[in-house]
Design an enzyme around this catalytic site. Sequence first.
Site, PDB file in Angstrom:
ATOM      1  N   ASP A   1     -17.714 -23.449   3.527  1.00 53.12           N
ATOM      2  CA  ASP A   1     -16.705 -24.501   3.677  1.00 53.12           C
ATOM      3  C   ASP A   1     -16.384 -24.680   5.159  1.00 53.12           C
ATOM      4  OD1 ASP A   1     -14.625 -26.328   2.936  1.00 53.12           O
ATOM      5  OD2 ASP A   1     -13.171 -24.719   3.229  1.00 53.12           O
TER       6      ASP A   1
ATOM      7  N   TYR B   1     -13.417 -18.593  -4.028  1.00 49.45           N
ATOM      8  CA  TYR B   1     -12.833 -19.778  -4.661  1.00 49.45           C
ATOM      9  C   TYR B   1     -12.591 -19.548  -6.159  1.00 49.45           C
ATOM     10  CZ  TYR B   1     -13.273 -23.219  -0.878  1.00 49.45           C
ATOM     11  OH  TYR B   1     -13.128 -23.944   0.275  1.00 49.45           O
TER      12      TYR B   1
ATOM     13  N   ASP C   1     -18.393 -14.717  12.116  1.00 51.10           N
ATOM     14  CA  ASP C   1     -17.697 -15.044  13.376  1.00 51.10           C
ATOM     15  C   ASP C   1     -18.706 -15.402  14.457  1.00 51.10           C
ATOM     16  OD1 ASP C   1     -18.557 -12.396  13.232  1.00 51.10           O
ATOM     17  OD2 ASP C   1     -16.823 -11.564  14.292  1.00 51.10           O
TER      18      ASP C   1
HETATM   19  C1  IPM Z   1     -15.047 -29.346   0.745  1.00 51.13           C
HETATM   20  C2  IPM Z   1     -13.553 -29.410   0.633  1.00 51.13           C
HETATM   21  C3  IPM Z   1     -13.131 -28.737  -0.664  1.00 51.13           C
HETATM   22  C4  IPM Z   1     -13.551 -27.293  -0.583  1.00 51.13           C
HETATM   23  C5  IPM Z   1     -11.637 -28.858  -1.003  1.00 51.13           C
HETATM   24  C6  IPM Z   1     -11.177 -30.293  -1.012  1.00 51.13           C
HETATM   25  C7  IPM Z   1     -11.310 -28.186  -2.307  1.00 51.13           C
HETATM   26  O1  IPM Z   1     -12.949 -28.849   1.756  1.00 51.13           O
HETATM   27  O2  IPM Z   1     -15.727 -29.892  -0.143  1.00 51.13           O
HETATM   28  O3  IPM Z   1     -15.542 -28.777   1.706  1.00 51.13           O
HETATM   29  O4  IPM Z   1     -12.820 -26.454  -0.023  1.00 51.13           O
HETATM   30  O5  IPM Z   1     -14.634 -26.975  -1.080  1.00 51.13           O
HETATM   31 MG    MG Z   2     -14.338 -28.312   3.270  1.00 47.53          MG
END
Ligand code: IPM
Ligand code: MG
Length: 361
Positions: free
Chosen positions: A250, A143, A226
Amino acid sequence: MTQHYRITLLPGDGIGPEIMAVAVDVLQVIAKQFDIQFEFKECLMGGAAIDATGEPLPAETLETCRNSDAVLLAAIGGYKWDNLPRHQRPETGLLGLRAGLDLFANLRPAKILPQLIDASSLKREVVEGVDIMVVRELTGGIYFGKPRGIFETETGEKRGVNTMAYTVSEIDRIGRVAFETARKRGGKLCSVDKSNVLEVSQLWRDRITELSKEYQDIELSHLYVDNAAMQLLRWPKQFDTIVTGNLFGDILSDAAAMLTGSIGMLPSASLGASGPGVFEPVHGSAPDIAGLDKANPLAQVLSAAMMLRYGLDQPAAADKIEQAVLKVLDKGDRTGDLMSAGMNLLGCRAMGDSLIKALED
Ligand code: IPM
Ligand code: MG
Protein backbone atom coordinates in the site's frame (compact mmCIF):
# COMPACT_ATOMS: atom_id res chain seq x y z
CA MET A 1 -16.89 -13.85 -34.07
CA THR A 2 -18.11 -11.11 -31.79
CA GLN A 3 -16.80 -11.49 -28.26
CA HIS A 4 -19.35 -10.68 -25.61
CA TYR A 5 -18.33 -9.51 -22.14
CA ARG A 6 -20.37 -8.63 -19.06
CA ILE A 7 -18.71 -5.72 -17.29
CA THR A 8 -19.78 -4.45 -13.89
CA LEU A 9 -19.22 -0.72 -13.52
CA LEU A 10 -18.69 0.72 -10.04
CA PRO A 11 -18.43 4.50 -10.50
CA GLY A 12 -18.45 5.11 -6.74
CA ASP A 13 -17.96 8.60 -5.33
CA GLY A 14 -16.36 11.98 -5.94
CA ILE A 15 -14.84 12.22 -9.41
CA GLY A 16 -15.69 8.52 -9.96
CA PRO A 17 -18.77 9.00 -12.17
CA GLU A 18 -17.03 11.62 -14.39
CA ILE A 19 -13.95 9.53 -15.11
CA MET A 20 -16.01 6.37 -15.52
CA ALA A 21 -18.12 8.07 -18.20
CA VAL A 22 -14.96 8.77 -20.20
CA ALA A 23 -13.72 5.18 -19.84
CA VAL A 24 -17.07 3.80 -21.00
CA ASP A 25 -17.05 6.06 -24.08
CA VAL A 26 -13.56 4.85 -24.91
CA LEU A 27 -14.60 1.20 -24.48
CA GLN A 28 -17.58 1.72 -26.80
CA VAL A 29 -15.28 2.95 -29.57
CA ILE A 30 -12.89 0.04 -28.95
CA ALA A 31 -15.82 -2.39 -29.07
CA LYS A 32 -16.68 -1.33 -32.61
CA GLN A 33 -13.06 -1.50 -33.73
CA PHE A 34 -12.32 -4.95 -32.28
CA ASP A 35 -15.64 -6.72 -32.78
CA ILE A 36 -16.38 -6.79 -29.08
CA GLN A 37 -19.73 -6.36 -27.39
CA PHE A 38 -19.79 -5.02 -23.85
CA GLU A 39 -22.81 -5.47 -21.64
CA PHE A 40 -22.34 -2.87 -18.91
CA LYS A 41 -24.15 -3.07 -15.61
CA GLU A 42 -23.73 -0.25 -13.13
CA CYS A 43 -23.87 -1.01 -9.41
CA LEU A 44 -23.66 0.93 -6.17
CA MET A 45 -20.52 0.89 -4.09
CA GLY A 46 -18.82 3.08 -1.49
CA GLY A 47 -20.44 6.26 -0.20
CA ALA A 48 -23.08 6.21 -2.93
CA ALA A 49 -24.12 2.75 -1.72
CA ILE A 50 -24.10 3.85 1.94
CA ASP A 51 -26.45 6.72 1.08
CA ALA A 52 -28.81 4.47 -0.86
CA THR A 53 -28.73 1.26 1.19
CA GLY A 54 -26.80 1.89 4.43
CA GLU A 55 -23.97 -0.44 3.38
CA PRO A 56 -20.79 0.26 1.38
CA LEU A 57 -20.96 -3.03 -0.54
CA PRO A 58 -24.55 -4.23 -0.95
CA ALA A 59 -24.92 -8.00 -1.45
CA GLU A 60 -26.44 -7.36 -4.86
CA THR A 61 -23.33 -5.48 -5.99
CA LEU A 62 -21.01 -8.30 -4.94
CA GLU A 63 -23.26 -10.85 -6.62
CA THR A 64 -23.33 -8.89 -9.88
CA CYS A 65 -19.53 -8.55 -9.77
CA ARG A 66 -19.17 -12.31 -9.22
CA ASN A 67 -21.32 -12.99 -12.26
CA SER A 68 -19.42 -10.72 -14.61
CA ASP A 69 -16.31 -11.14 -16.73
CA ALA A 70 -14.58 -8.12 -15.20
CA VAL A 71 -15.24 -5.23 -12.85
CA LEU A 72 -14.26 -1.65 -13.63
CA LEU A 73 -14.12 0.47 -10.49
CA ALA A 74 -13.54 4.24 -10.34
CA ALA A 75 -13.01 5.56 -6.80
CA ILE A 76 -14.79 5.54 -3.48
CA GLY A 77 -14.93 7.62 -0.32
CA GLY A 78 -15.20 11.25 0.71
CA TYR A 79 -15.38 13.58 3.69
CA LYS A 80 -19.08 12.91 4.11
CA TRP A 81 -18.55 9.29 5.17
CA ASP A 82 -15.26 9.70 7.06
CA ASN A 83 -16.77 9.62 10.52
CA LEU A 84 -19.02 6.60 10.15
CA PRO A 85 -18.25 3.44 12.17
CA ARG A 86 -15.68 1.18 10.47
CA HIS A 87 -18.15 -1.39 9.08
CA GLN A 88 -20.02 1.39 7.29
CA ARG A 89 -17.05 3.16 5.77
CA PRO A 90 -16.55 3.16 1.99
CA GLU A 91 -13.08 1.59 2.44
CA THR A 92 -14.68 -1.39 4.15
CA GLY A 93 -16.68 -1.95 0.97
CA LEU A 94 -13.48 -2.00 -1.07
CA LEU A 95 -11.85 -4.50 1.27
CA GLY A 96 -15.03 -6.59 1.13
CA LEU A 97 -14.93 -6.59 -2.66
CA ARG A 98 -11.28 -7.71 -2.67
CA ALA A 99 -11.98 -10.47 -0.13
CA GLY A 100 -15.31 -11.44 -1.71
CA LEU A 101 -13.73 -12.01 -5.12
CA ASP A 102 -10.51 -13.46 -3.60
CA LEU A 103 -8.38 -10.90 -5.44
CA PHE A 104 -5.08 -11.71 -3.80
CA ALA A 105 -2.80 -10.17 -6.43
CA ASN A 106 -2.69 -6.43 -7.03
CA LEU A 107 -0.59 -5.22 -9.95
CA ARG A 108 0.36 -1.54 -9.80
CA PRO A 109 2.55 -0.35 -12.64
CA ALA A 110 4.50 2.89 -12.25
CA LYS A 111 5.92 3.82 -15.61
CA ILE A 112 7.18 7.27 -16.37
CA LEU A 113 5.98 8.64 -19.69
CA PRO A 114 8.53 10.75 -21.56
CA GLN A 115 5.86 13.44 -22.11
CA LEU A 116 5.42 13.88 -18.35
CA ILE A 117 8.97 13.74 -17.01
CA ASP A 118 8.84 17.36 -15.94
CA ALA A 119 5.74 16.66 -13.85
CA SER A 120 7.85 14.51 -11.50
CA SER A 121 9.18 16.11 -8.35
CA LEU A 122 12.46 14.23 -8.85
CA LYS A 123 15.27 15.11 -11.25
CA ARG A 124 14.96 14.07 -14.89
CA GLU A 125 18.02 11.77 -14.76
CA VAL A 126 16.59 9.98 -11.72
CA VAL A 127 13.17 9.21 -13.19
CA GLU A 128 13.78 8.99 -16.95
CA GLY A 129 13.07 5.40 -18.03
CA VAL A 130 11.52 4.28 -14.73
CA ASP A 131 9.27 1.28 -15.32
CA ILE A 132 8.28 -0.54 -12.13
CA MET A 133 5.57 -3.06 -11.38
CA VAL A 134 4.54 -3.40 -7.75
CA VAL A 135 2.91 -6.76 -7.04
CA ARG A 136 1.05 -6.26 -3.77
CA GLU A 137 -0.57 -9.07 -1.80
CA LEU A 138 -4.15 -7.89 -1.34
CA THR A 139 -6.28 -10.23 0.75
CA GLY A 140 -4.01 -11.11 3.68
CA GLY A 141 -1.46 -9.60 6.03
CA ILE A 142 -2.33 -6.97 8.60
CA TYR A 143 -5.40 -5.77 6.66
CA PHE A 144 -7.23 -9.02 7.42
CA GLY A 145 -5.27 -10.77 10.22
CA LYS A 146 -6.99 -11.75 13.48
CA PRO A 147 -7.24 -10.86 16.29
CA ARG A 148 -8.16 -7.29 15.46
CA GLY A 149 -10.11 -4.71 17.36
CA ILE A 150 -9.98 -2.25 20.22
CA PHE A 151 -10.07 -4.18 23.47
CA GLU A 152 -9.83 -3.35 27.16
CA THR A 153 -6.89 -4.54 29.20
CA GLU A 154 -7.21 -5.85 32.76
CA THR A 155 -6.59 -2.36 34.07
CA GLY A 156 -9.40 -1.00 31.90
CA GLU A 157 -7.08 0.72 29.45
CA LYS A 158 -8.01 0.54 25.78
CA ARG A 159 -5.66 -1.39 23.49
CA GLY A 160 -5.84 -1.42 19.68
CA VAL A 161 -4.77 -4.66 18.01
CA ASN A 162 -4.10 -5.82 14.47
CA THR A 163 -2.25 -8.91 13.38
CA MET A 164 0.17 -9.29 10.52
CA ALA A 165 0.03 -12.93 9.45
CA TYR A 166 0.79 -14.91 6.28
CA THR A 167 0.49 -18.62 5.66
CA VAL A 168 2.86 -20.48 3.34
CA SER A 169 0.12 -20.91 0.74
CA GLU A 170 -0.69 -17.20 0.77
CA ILE A 171 2.96 -16.30 0.27
CA ASP A 172 3.48 -18.92 -2.42
CA ARG A 173 0.52 -17.86 -4.55
CA ILE A 174 1.48 -14.18 -4.61
CA GLY A 175 5.12 -15.18 -5.06
CA ARG A 176 4.27 -17.16 -8.18
CA VAL A 177 2.30 -14.28 -9.66
CA ALA A 178 5.30 -12.02 -9.01
CA PHE A 179 7.86 -14.36 -10.57
CA GLU A 180 5.61 -14.86 -13.61
CA THR A 181 5.12 -11.09 -13.89
CA ALA A 182 8.88 -10.47 -13.68
CA ARG A 183 9.39 -13.06 -16.41
CA LYS A 184 7.14 -11.08 -18.77
CA ARG A 185 9.02 -7.88 -17.92
CA GLY A 186 12.70 -7.24 -17.18
CA GLY A 187 13.39 -10.55 -15.40
CA LYS A 188 14.23 -8.96 -12.04
CA LEU A 189 12.24 -9.38 -8.84
CA CYS A 190 12.82 -7.56 -5.56
CA SER A 191 10.96 -8.96 -2.54
CA VAL A 192 10.34 -6.42 0.20
CA ASP A 193 9.85 -7.39 3.85
CA LYS A 194 10.91 -6.55 7.40
CA SER A 195 12.51 -9.88 8.24
CA ASN A 196 15.09 -8.27 10.53
CA VAL A 197 12.24 -7.68 13.00
CA LEU A 198 9.09 -9.64 12.06
CA GLU A 199 8.63 -13.41 12.04
CA VAL A 200 5.89 -13.08 9.42
CA SER A 201 8.50 -11.47 7.17
CA GLN A 202 11.06 -14.18 7.95
CA LEU A 203 8.62 -16.78 6.64
CA TRP A 204 7.89 -14.53 3.65
CA ARG A 205 11.59 -14.30 2.79
CA ASP A 206 12.17 -18.04 3.28
CA ARG A 207 9.28 -18.95 0.95
CA ILE A 208 10.19 -16.45 -1.76
CA THR A 209 13.77 -17.74 -1.65
CA GLU A 210 12.51 -21.32 -1.88
CA LEU A 211 10.21 -20.48 -4.81
CA SER A 212 13.06 -18.82 -6.68
CA LYS A 213 14.52 -22.30 -7.28
CA GLU A 214 11.65 -22.81 -9.72
CA TYR A 215 12.41 -19.50 -11.43
CA GLN A 216 16.15 -19.71 -12.02
CA ASP A 217 15.87 -17.27 -14.93
CA ILE A 218 14.65 -14.50 -12.61
CA GLU A 219 17.18 -12.42 -10.70
CA LEU A 220 15.84 -12.26 -7.14
CA SER A 221 16.86 -9.72 -4.49
CA HIS A 222 15.47 -8.87 -1.05
CA LEU A 223 15.17 -5.49 0.67
CA TYR A 224 13.87 -4.40 4.04
CA VAL A 225 10.90 -2.10 3.57
CA ASP A 226 12.58 0.99 5.03
CA ASN A 227 15.51 0.59 2.69
CA ALA A 228 13.16 -0.10 -0.23
CA ALA A 229 11.36 3.20 0.41
CA MET A 230 14.70 5.00 0.40
CA GLN A 231 15.95 3.22 -2.74
CA LEU A 232 12.72 4.07 -4.59
CA LEU A 233 13.48 7.74 -4.15
CA ARG A 234 17.26 7.47 -4.50
CA TRP A 235 17.57 5.42 -7.69
CA PRO A 236 14.23 3.98 -8.84
CA LYS A 237 15.70 2.56 -12.05
CA GLN A 238 17.24 -0.32 -10.07
CA PHE A 239 13.72 -1.81 -9.76
CA ASP A 240 11.83 -3.89 -12.28
CA THR A 241 9.20 -5.95 -10.40
CA ILE A 242 8.62 -5.61 -6.66
CA VAL A 243 6.65 -8.12 -4.59
CA THR A 244 5.50 -7.37 -1.07
CA GLY A 245 2.72 -7.81 1.48
CA ASN A 246 -0.48 -5.86 1.79
CA LEU A 247 0.57 -2.97 4.04
CA PHE A 248 4.07 -2.46 2.65
CA GLY A 249 2.58 -2.64 -0.85
CA ASP A 250 0.00 0.00 0.00
CA ILE A 251 2.72 2.42 1.04
CA LEU A 252 5.37 1.61 -1.57
CA SER A 253 2.88 1.71 -4.45
CA ASP A 254 1.92 5.29 -3.57
CA ALA A 255 5.61 6.23 -3.44
CA ALA A 256 6.29 4.50 -6.77
CA ALA A 257 3.25 6.20 -8.28
CA MET A 258 4.50 9.62 -7.38
CA LEU A 259 7.80 9.05 -9.23
CA THR A 260 5.77 9.42 -12.39
CA GLY A 261 4.63 12.91 -11.48
CA SER A 262 0.94 12.38 -11.02
CA ILE A 263 -0.97 9.63 -9.32
CA GLY A 264 -3.71 10.65 -11.78
CA MET A 265 -2.06 8.56 -14.50
CA LEU A 266 -1.81 5.16 -12.86
CA PRO A 267 -4.09 2.16 -13.28
CA SER A 268 -4.14 -1.08 -11.32
CA ALA A 269 -5.40 -4.62 -11.65
CA SER A 270 -6.56 -6.88 -8.82
CA LEU A 271 -6.67 -10.52 -9.80
CA GLY A 272 -7.64 -13.83 -8.23
CA ALA A 273 -6.82 -17.38 -9.26
CA SER A 274 -9.93 -17.44 -11.47
CA GLY A 275 -13.06 -15.35 -11.82
CA PRO A 276 -13.40 -11.65 -12.57
CA GLY A 277 -10.67 -9.15 -11.74
CA VAL A 278 -11.20 -5.59 -10.54
CA PHE A 279 -9.54 -2.78 -12.49
CA GLU A 280 -9.26 0.65 -10.92
CA PRO A 281 -7.11 3.77 -10.82
CA VAL A 282 -4.58 3.99 -7.98
CA HIS A 283 -5.85 7.47 -7.07
CA GLY A 284 -8.81 8.25 -4.83
CA SER A 285 -12.13 10.00 -5.32
CA ALA A 286 -10.75 13.59 -5.08
CA PRO A 287 -13.92 15.03 -3.49
CA ASP A 288 -12.45 18.56 -3.65
CA ILE A 289 -12.78 18.65 -7.46
CA ALA A 290 -15.80 16.35 -7.86
CA GLY A 291 -18.39 17.57 -10.35
CA LEU A 292 -16.18 20.40 -11.61
CA ASP A 293 -15.06 18.66 -14.82
CA LYS A 294 -11.44 19.01 -13.72
CA ALA A 295 -10.51 15.38 -13.06
CA ASN A 296 -7.88 13.51 -15.04
CA PRO A 297 -9.65 10.49 -16.60
CA LEU A 298 -6.44 8.88 -17.91
CA ALA A 299 -5.83 6.46 -15.02
CA GLN A 300 -9.42 5.26 -15.39
CA VAL A 301 -8.98 4.83 -19.12
CA LEU A 302 -5.68 3.01 -18.57
CA SER A 303 -7.47 0.79 -16.03
CA ALA A 304 -9.90 -0.12 -18.80
CA ALA A 305 -6.85 -1.02 -20.90
CA MET A 306 -5.55 -3.23 -18.08
CA MET A 307 -8.97 -4.86 -17.95
CA LEU A 308 -8.70 -5.70 -21.64
CA ARG A 309 -5.13 -7.00 -21.22
CA TYR A 310 -5.31 -8.93 -17.93
CA GLY A 311 -9.01 -9.61 -17.51
CA LEU A 312 -10.35 -10.23 -21.01
CA ASP A 313 -7.27 -11.32 -22.95
CA GLN A 314 -7.64 -8.59 -25.57
CA PRO A 315 -4.06 -7.26 -25.72
CA ALA A 316 -4.46 -5.55 -29.11
CA ALA A 317 -7.39 -3.51 -27.84
CA ALA A 318 -5.40 -2.64 -24.70
CA ASP A 319 -2.44 -1.50 -26.84
CA LYS A 320 -4.75 0.71 -28.87
CA ILE A 321 -6.02 2.53 -25.77
CA GLU A 322 -2.53 2.98 -24.38
CA GLN A 323 -1.36 4.42 -27.69
CA ALA A 324 -4.29 6.84 -27.76
CA VAL A 325 -3.25 8.11 -24.31
CA LEU A 326 0.29 8.71 -25.58
CA LYS A 327 -1.09 10.48 -28.66
CA VAL A 328 -3.14 12.99 -26.70
CA LEU A 329 -0.18 13.69 -24.42
CA ASP A 330 2.04 14.15 -27.50
CA LYS A 331 -0.47 16.71 -28.76
CA GLY A 332 0.02 18.63 -25.51
CA ASP A 333 -3.37 17.91 -23.99
CA ARG A 334 -3.23 18.06 -20.19
CA THR A 335 -5.67 18.08 -17.31
CA GLY A 336 -4.91 20.43 -14.42
CA ASP A 337 -2.86 17.91 -12.43
CA LEU A 338 -0.41 17.53 -15.34
CA MET A 339 -0.45 21.10 -16.58
CA SER A 340 2.76 22.91 -17.47
CA ALA A 341 3.60 25.95 -19.58
CA GLY A 342 2.68 25.76 -23.26
CA MET A 343 0.28 22.81 -22.90
CA ASN A 344 -3.49 22.76 -23.61
CA LEU A 345 -5.51 22.73 -20.42
CA LEU A 346 -8.52 20.44 -20.81
CA GLY A 347 -11.33 19.37 -18.53
CA CYS A 348 -12.28 15.75 -17.95
CA ARG A 349 -14.86 15.57 -20.74
CA ALA A 350 -12.69 17.39 -23.29
CA MET A 351 -9.85 14.98 -22.51
CA GLY A 352 -12.29 12.15 -23.22
CA ASP A 353 -13.23 13.72 -26.57
CA SER A 354 -9.59 14.09 -27.48
CA LEU A 355 -9.01 10.40 -26.69
CA ILE A 356 -11.94 9.35 -28.87
CA LYS A 357 -10.52 11.40 -31.75
CA ALA A 358 -7.13 9.78 -31.25
CA LEU A 359 -8.75 6.33 -31.33
CA GLU A 360 -10.72 7.08 -34.48
CA ASP A 361 -7.86 8.68 -36.44
C1 IPM B 1 -5.39 1.47 -1.90
C2 IPM B 1 -6.12 2.25 -0.85
C3 IPM B 1 -6.92 1.29 0.02
C4 IPM B 1 -5.94 0.37 0.69
C5 IPM B 1 -7.85 1.95 1.04
C6 IPM B 1 -8.79 2.93 0.39
C7 IPM B 1 -8.62 0.93 1.84
O1 IPM B 1 -5.24 3.04 -0.11
O2 IPM B 1 -6.06 0.79 -2.70
O3 IPM B 1 -4.17 1.54 -1.94
O4 IPM B 1 -5.39 0.71 1.76
O5 IPM B 1 -5.70 -0.72 0.16
MG1 MG C 1 -3.26 2.99 -0.86
